[in-house]
Scaffold this motif. Structure first.
Motif, PDB file in Angstrom:
ATOM      1  N   TYR A 154      83.547 -74.419 -61.293  1.00  0.00           N
ATOM      2  CA  TYR A 154      84.744 -75.105 -61.787  1.00  0.00           C
ATOM      3  C   TYR A 154      84.666 -76.542 -61.284  1.00  0.00           C
ATOM      4  O   TYR A 154      84.541 -76.779 -60.083  1.00  0.00           O
ATOM      5  N   ILE A 155      84.699 -77.504 -62.217  1.00  0.00           N
ATOM      6  CA  ILE A 155      84.664 -78.915 -61.793  1.00  0.00           C
ATOM      7  C   ILE A 155      85.959 -79.579 -62.202  1.00  0.00           C
ATOM      8  O   ILE A 155      86.389 -79.468 -63.354  1.00  0.00           O
ATOM      9  N   LEU A 160      81.890 -71.608 -57.107  1.00  0.00           N
ATOM     10  CA  LEU A 160      81.657 -72.973 -56.622  1.00  0.00           C
ATOM     11  C   LEU A 160      82.691 -73.899 -57.272  1.00  0.00           C
ATOM     12  O   LEU A 160      82.839 -73.900 -58.494  1.00  0.00           O
ATOM     13  N   ILE A 161      83.399 -74.651 -56.441  1.00  0.00           N
ATOM     14  CA  ILE A 161      84.357 -75.625 -56.985  1.00  0.00           C
ATOM     15  C   ILE A 161      83.932 -77.017 -56.533  1.00  0.00           C
ATOM     16  O   ILE A 161      83.686 -77.254 -55.346  1.00  0.00           O
ATOM     17  N   LYS A 170      89.863 -71.643 -62.170  1.00  0.00           N
ATOM     18  CA  LYS A 170      89.315 -71.839 -60.813  1.00  0.00           C
ATOM     19  C   LYS A 170      89.337 -70.570 -59.979  1.00  0.00           C
ATOM     20  O   LYS A 170      88.590 -70.426 -59.027  1.00  0.00           O
ATOM     21  N   LYS A 171      90.187 -69.604 -60.363  1.00  0.00           N
ATOM     22  CA  LYS A 171      90.235 -68.335 -59.599  1.00  0.00           C
ATOM     23  C   LYS A 171      88.943 -67.530 -59.761  1.00  0.00           C
ATOM     24  O   LYS A 171      88.612 -66.706 -58.929  1.00  0.00           O
ATOM     25  N   ILE A 201      82.308 -71.737 -52.430  1.00  0.00           N
ATOM     26  CA  ILE A 201      81.763 -73.006 -51.920  1.00  0.00           C
ATOM     27  C   ILE A 201      82.596 -74.149 -52.483  1.00  0.00           C
ATOM     28  O   ILE A 201      82.840 -74.202 -53.691  1.00  0.00           O
ATOM     29  N   ILE A 202      83.048 -75.048 -51.611  1.00  0.00           N
ATOM     30  CA  ILE A 202      83.823 -76.211 -52.076  1.00  0.00           C
ATOM     31  C   ILE A 202      83.030 -77.490 -51.780  1.00  0.00           C
ATOM     32  O   ILE A 202      82.632 -77.748 -50.640  1.00  0.00           O
TER      33      ILE A 202
END
Ligand code: SAH
Ligand code: SF4
Ligand code: F3S
Length: 444
Positions: A10-11, A46-47, A41-42, A80-81
């Motif tokens: 999710y970007i 990886l965000i 995003k849920k 992962i953020i």
């Protein structure tokens, strides 16, 4: 059940069109190591936040979003953020101190290193910071396949900026100006045309100085003419153009190159010569107005949009009034206006005569109300006219309407069949609003 083979990315993008395009490149690179993009995003493993630092408000938005992401990570510790873009470049590993749940901070020159950095985080959760500047144009060459059904795409032709306008952080966060080679740009545009893209927007902080570091005397105008020959591309746009470097050769392109759309975004910033000098903009109001006159003489239909900052340090009531007077004389098609926001490390930070927040807000609101009158006036002048549209898809307003842009960059909503997306159609404008026009298809 989530597909175990696929990982989800999710970007979220903040800031300018250049960042939007950088995010497309990030997604393309991560697709190669198995990440599929999602808008939920849920679901994400990886965000990435691709951040902006142009004004304080832009930074605040990033941190409030990070606050929400921390909660997601509490529910899913494997998440992962990563924080990329201009704010990441600016703060570096200080971001970890503010939000310990972040795993990766990467700067504006490190996009190409993403797959490697993410793979290493999958193996071992050790925080990574990568904010080095590289001498070469490494990231810009990544080909980002356009999303299905899109008709328009961005092409970054240069990175960085050498102008150092006194208020601006971009030169510090994007590094020195560097142009891509024309052959690489053309190759990318040909590929985009093969994917069905009809319109391209060339991106750079100051496209007018394109080619300066290439040493081959190949100007931005020459690039536009070369792109004009690419089959399948019907429209060419560019942003942003610095008034000090706007050449006669480029002005002439508006009539000489059929595919170049009649719109220029030409940020003026202020109507006071004293403030323009303090801003280090490199032109006077008179020079700016002469360029606008020249553009309108060569291409009477051209639409001209601009950026204006109010409340720059030292801006007195009479300087602000000069900005208002200039707007009355020039009559921009539309204006993006901002309250001056002090940025650490810029030349303006050291200037005297800071303007109160409440006064900045008063000037901004008054200026915007005035510009609304001019914008509506410009749009109303198009009622009854015939306009060519590139149909982008469904309209946001109504499910039975389509939306397209005129060559002059105005949004037109009209009734039409979904199959028209991606096509050029002619419409007659019958109603003008502040932010859009209403038209009907002319049957040929
Ligand atoms: N390179 C482009 C875009 C710069 S950022 C250009 O030169 O036009 C887009 C706009 O943000 C600028 O034109 C300016 O109007 C505004 N801006 C930049 N820094 C700012 C600051 N510190 N405070 C308020 N507005 C700012
Ligand atoms: Fe910032 Fe000026 Fe460069 Fe634009 S030209 S990015 S406003 S320094
Ligand atoms: Fe923001 Fe960086 Fe663009 S500061 S406006 S994302 S170049």
């Amino acid at each position: 059940m989530k597909n175990m083979k696929n990982k989800y990315l999710y970007i979220q993008t903040f800031g300018c069109q250049m960042n939007v395009h950088d995010s497309e490149q990030m997604a393309a690179l991560l697709a190669d190591i198995g990440y599929q993009t999602t808008d939920n995003k849920k679901l994400a493993d990886l965000i990435l936040l691709n951040t902006c630092s142009i004004r304080e408000k832009a930074e605040q938005k990033v941190f409030s979003e990070l606050g929400r992401l921390v909660k997601l990570k509490e529910q899913n510790p494997a998440l992962i953020i990563g924080i990329g873009g201009c704010l990441a470049q600016h703060l570096g590993d200080r971001i970890f101190k503010r939000v310990a749940q972040v795993d990766l901070v990467f700067g504006t020159h490190s996009i190409h290193l993403l797959p490697q950095m993410i793979s290493s985080l999958q193996k071992e959760r050790r925080k990574i910071t990568q904010i080095d500047f590289h001498r070469k144009l490494i990231s810009l060459g990544v080909f980002a396949p356009p999303p299905k059904d899109s008709v328009s795409a961005f092409v970054t032709i240069m990175q960085g900026c050498n102008n150092f306008c006194a208020y601006c952080v971009v030169p510090y966060l994007r590094g020195p100006e560097m142009s891509r080679r024309p052959e690489d740009i053309i190759e990318e545009i040909k590929k985009l045309a093969d994917h069905g893209i009809k319109e391209i927007t060339l991106l750079g902080q100051n496209v007018n100085s394109y080619g300066n570091n290439l040493g081959n005397n190949f100007s931005f105008a020459s690039l536009i003419k070369k792109i004009g020959k690419v089959e399948g591309i019907e429209r060419i746009r560019f942003t942003t153009s610095h008034p000090k470097d706007l050449s006669e050769e480029l002005i002439n392109c508006f009539t000489e190159e059929e595919k170049l759309c009649e719109h220029i975004h030409l940020p003026v910033q202020s109507g006071s010569n004293r403030i323009l000098a303090l801003m280090n903009r490199g032109y006077t109001v008179e020079e700016y107005r002469a360029k606008v006159d020249h553009l309108r003489r060569v291409c009477p239909r051209i639409s001209i949009t601009s950026d204006i900052i109010v409340g720059f340090p030292g801006e007195e009531q009479n300087d602000y009034q000069e900005t208002i007077d200039m707007m009355e004389k020039i009559r921009f098609d539309s204006v993006f206006s901002f309250k001056y926001s002090e940025r650490k490390g810029t030349a303006a930070q050291k200037l005297e005569g800071k303007v109160d927040e409440s006064e900045k807000l008063r000037r901004l609101k008054e200026l915007q109300l005035l510009q609304n009158i001019y914008t509506l006036e410009k749009n109303t002048a198009l009622e009854g006219s015939r306009q060519e549209l590139l149909v982008e898809g469904k309209s946001k307003n109504s499910a039975s309407d389509l939306m397209g842009r005129t060559r002059s960059w105005k949004i037109v909503n009209f009734r039409g069949k979904p199959g028209l997306a991606g096509k050029l159609v002619d419409v007659k404008i019958f109603k003008a609003y502040l932010h859009s026009l209403r038209g009907e298809i002319i049957q040929n």
